[in-house]
Write an enzyme that holds these catalytic residues in place. Sequence first.
Site, PDB file in Angstrom:
ATOM      1  N   ASN A   7      16.743  65.986  -4.333  1.00 16.62           N
ATOM      2  CA  ASN A   7      17.429  67.151  -4.880  1.00 16.62           C
ATOM      3  C   ASN A   7      18.813  67.244  -4.205  1.00 16.62           C
ATOM      4  O   ASN A   7      18.912  67.427  -2.988  1.00 16.62           O
ATOM      5  CB  ASN A   7      16.596  68.409  -4.597  1.00 16.62           C
ATOM      6  CG  ASN A   7      17.266  69.671  -5.124  1.00 16.62           C
ATOM      7  OD1 ASN A   7      18.472  69.840  -4.976  1.00 16.62           O
ATOM      8  ND2 ASN A   7      16.507  70.564  -5.714  1.00 16.62           N
ATOM      9  N   HIS A  10      22.576  70.691  -2.687  1.00 19.19           N
ATOM     10  CA  HIS A  10      23.402  71.159  -1.565  1.00 19.19           C
ATOM     11  C   HIS A  10      24.605  70.271  -1.278  1.00 19.19           C
ATOM     12  O   HIS A  10      25.483  70.660  -0.508  1.00 19.19           O
ATOM     13  CB  HIS A  10      22.515  71.412  -0.342  1.00 19.19           C
ATOM     14  CG  HIS A  10      21.563  72.539  -0.621  1.00 19.19           C
ATOM     15  ND1 HIS A  10      21.998  73.778  -1.067  1.00 19.19           N
ATOM     16  CD2 HIS A  10      20.212  72.608  -0.607  1.00 19.19           C
ATOM     17  CE1 HIS A  10      20.958  74.553  -1.280  1.00 19.19           C
ATOM     18  NE2 HIS A  10      19.862  73.868  -1.019  1.00 19.19           N
ATOM     19  N   HIS A  43      19.239  71.633  -9.773  1.00 20.10           N
ATOM     20  CA  HIS A  43      18.877  72.946 -10.322  1.00 20.10           C
ATOM     21  C   HIS A  43      20.135  73.586 -10.889  1.00 20.10           C
ATOM     22  O   HIS A  43      21.054  73.919 -10.137  1.00 20.10           O
ATOM     23  CB  HIS A  43      18.289  73.815  -9.191  1.00 20.10           C
ATOM     24  CG  HIS A  43      17.771  75.143  -9.641  1.00 20.10           C
ATOM     25  ND1 HIS A  43      17.093  75.989  -8.792  1.00 20.10           N
ATOM     26  CD2 HIS A  43      17.825  75.786 -10.828  1.00 20.10           C
ATOM     27  CE1 HIS A  43      16.755  77.095  -9.454  1.00 20.10           C
ATOM     28  NE2 HIS A  43      17.196  76.989 -10.687  1.00 20.10           N
ATOM     29  N   ARG A  45      21.480  76.586 -11.871  1.00 20.64           N
ATOM     30  CA  ARG A  45      21.159  78.014 -11.789  1.00 20.64           C
ATOM     31  C   ARG A  45      22.048  78.800 -12.740  1.00 20.64           C
ATOM     32  O   ARG A  45      23.164  78.379 -13.062  1.00 20.64           O
ATOM     33  CB  ARG A  45      21.363  78.523 -10.352  1.00 20.64           C
ATOM     34  CG  ARG A  45      20.422  77.891  -9.335  1.00 20.64           C
ATOM     35  CD  ARG A  45      20.605  78.556  -7.983  1.00 20.64           C
ATOM     36  NE  ARG A  45      20.025  79.872  -7.979  1.00 20.64           N
ATOM     37  CZ  ARG A  45      18.845  80.189  -7.440  1.00 20.64           C
ATOM     38  NH1 ARG A  45      18.140  79.276  -6.799  1.00 20.64           N
ATOM     39  NH2 ARG A  45      18.371  81.404  -7.500  1.00 20.64           N
ATOM     40  N   ARG A  49      25.780  78.564  -8.762  1.00 20.11           N
ATOM     41  CA  ARG A  49      26.257  78.643  -7.373  1.00 20.11           C
ATOM     42  C   ARG A  49      26.461  77.265  -6.747  1.00 20.11           C
ATOM     43  O   ARG A  49      27.195  77.136  -5.785  1.00 20.11           O
ATOM     44  CB  ARG A  49      25.324  79.494  -6.520  1.00 20.11           C
ATOM     45  CG  ARG A  49      23.990  78.857  -6.271  1.00 20.11           C
ATOM     46  CD  ARG A  49      23.210  79.616  -5.223  1.00 20.11           C
ATOM     47  NE  ARG A  49      22.706  80.879  -5.754  1.00 20.11           N
ATOM     48  CZ  ARG A  49      21.621  81.492  -5.273  1.00 20.11           C
ATOM     49  NH1 ARG A  49      20.966  80.956  -4.256  1.00 20.11           N
ATOM     50  NH2 ARG A  49      21.195  82.612  -5.774  1.00 20.11           N
ATOM     51  N   GLU A  70      15.874  71.029 -12.769  1.00 19.04           N
ATOM     52  CA  GLU A  70      15.151  72.268 -12.444  1.00 19.04           C
ATOM     53  C   GLU A  70      15.854  73.399 -13.158  1.00 19.04           C
ATOM     54  O   GLU A  70      17.084  73.494 -13.094  1.00 19.04           O
ATOM     55  CB  GLU A  70      15.267  72.553 -10.947  1.00 19.04           C
ATOM     56  CG  GLU A  70      14.141  72.056 -10.128  1.00 19.04           C
ATOM     57  CD  GLU A  70      14.377  72.439  -8.682  1.00 19.04           C
ATOM     58  OE1 GLU A  70      14.985  73.480  -8.397  1.00 19.04           O
ATOM     59  OE2 GLU A  70      13.973  71.653  -7.836  1.00 19.04           O
ATOM     60  N   THR A 101      14.610  78.946  -4.489  1.00 20.64           N
ATOM     61  CA  THR A 101      13.489  79.385  -5.329  1.00 20.64           C
ATOM     62  C   THR A 101      12.375  79.913  -4.425  1.00 20.64           C
ATOM     63  O   THR A 101      11.916  79.202  -3.536  1.00 20.64           O
ATOM     64  CB  THR A 101      12.956  78.186  -6.152  1.00 20.64           C
ATOM     65  OG1 THR A 101      14.066  77.493  -6.702  1.00 20.64           O
ATOM     66  CG2 THR A 101      12.044  78.655  -7.255  1.00 20.64           C
ATOM     67  N   GLU A 151       4.390  71.045 -10.499  1.00 19.43           N
ATOM     68  CA  GLU A 151       4.879  70.765  -9.147  1.00 19.43           C
ATOM     69  C   GLU A 151       4.256  71.808  -8.237  1.00 19.43           C
ATOM     70  O   GLU A 151       4.504  73.009  -8.387  1.00 19.43           O
ATOM     71  CB  GLU A 151       6.406  70.833  -9.078  1.00 19.43           C
ATOM     72  CG  GLU A 151       6.920  70.565  -7.661  1.00 19.43           C
ATOM     73  CD  GLU A 151       8.437  70.479  -7.554  1.00 19.43           C
ATOM     74  OE1 GLU A 151       9.103  70.102  -8.550  1.00 19.43           O
ATOM     75  OE2 GLU A 151       8.954  70.816  -6.471  1.00 19.43           O
ATOM     76  N   HIS A 191       9.298  71.577  -2.078  1.00 25.22           N
ATOM     77  CA  HIS A 191       9.875  72.791  -1.498  1.00 25.22           C
ATOM     78  C   HIS A 191       9.591  72.860  -0.008  1.00 25.22           C
ATOM     79  O   HIS A 191       8.430  72.870   0.410  1.00 25.22           O
ATOM     80  CB  HIS A 191       9.389  74.087  -2.170  1.00 25.22           C
ATOM     81  CG  HIS A 191      10.447  75.150  -2.113  1.00 25.22           C
ATOM     82  ND1 HIS A 191      10.703  75.847  -0.957  1.00 25.22           N
ATOM     83  CD2 HIS A 191      11.352  75.581  -3.020  1.00 25.22           C
ATOM     84  CE1 HIS A 191      11.702  76.673  -1.173  1.00 25.22           C
ATOM     85  NE2 HIS A 191      12.131  76.533  -2.412  1.00 25.22           N
TER      86      HIS A 191
END
Length: 245
Positions: A7, A10, A43, A45, A49, A70, A101, A151, A191
């Site tokens: 993922n 970031h 993801h 969003r 962001r 995601e 999340t 998941e 996660h």
Amino acid sequence: MAVLNVNIDHVATIRQARRTDEPDPVWAAVECELAGANGITVHLRQDRRHINDRDVRVLKESVACKLNLEMSMAEPIVKIAEQIGPNQVTLVPEKREELTTEGGLDCATHQRRLREVVRRMHRKGILVSAFITPEEEQIAVSAETGCDAIELHTGGYANARTDRAIEKHLDELEAGRDLAAGRGLVVHAGHGLTYRNIAAVARIEGLSEFNIGHSIVSRAVLVGMRAATRQMIELIEKCADHADL
Ligand code: PXP
């Protein structure tokens, strides 16, 4: 043995700290792929962001490995998924104020919408995974609404601080895996997984994909994306090979 989707949200978080164009998550994705990642997860969003629409479009054009998007079930985001066509979507709940999340998707409450989103994704040839806590009802509804995979939320395990609590969460994950497998669902997990806590989860048989982000990107800041991805893959493989230890 489970494979790794990195993922890269970031990487985009660092870019957005200055609203500039670097680092480009697409470059990071290429590095993950060169390290042997099974897939790239992002993801999109609603507040954009970190990852933005351009990132998802260019990733779709650039990466040869699996692209797992995601997303919430909000209509504008569902439309974007239909247009871009990732290989897989992972449906998550989304709250504007959260840092990441928080809980799993409440499939039972959102059953009608879930069934519709699954149908629309399948029409585009997109696999659907639902991010859920390992509860019987959530697993049952995921299967009944036509999801291909679930998941399992490993946040509870990652946050557990005592041996007893850790064991309890691992037992729940295994029970969730059994229920899901019994209903024909493919089982992913993710996660809060890190280089320190991945071992026990990697030893669980029957999990097919891990989605791991923050820990890998954090290490990548120091050692590079390719090395950080490689190190996580090696850990997963080593632990899976020693599942009996
Ligand atoms: N899986 C899901 C469904 C997530 O929402 C996230 C966070 O974006 C992850 C996995 C990755 O979590 P982490 O960044 O803690 O590895």
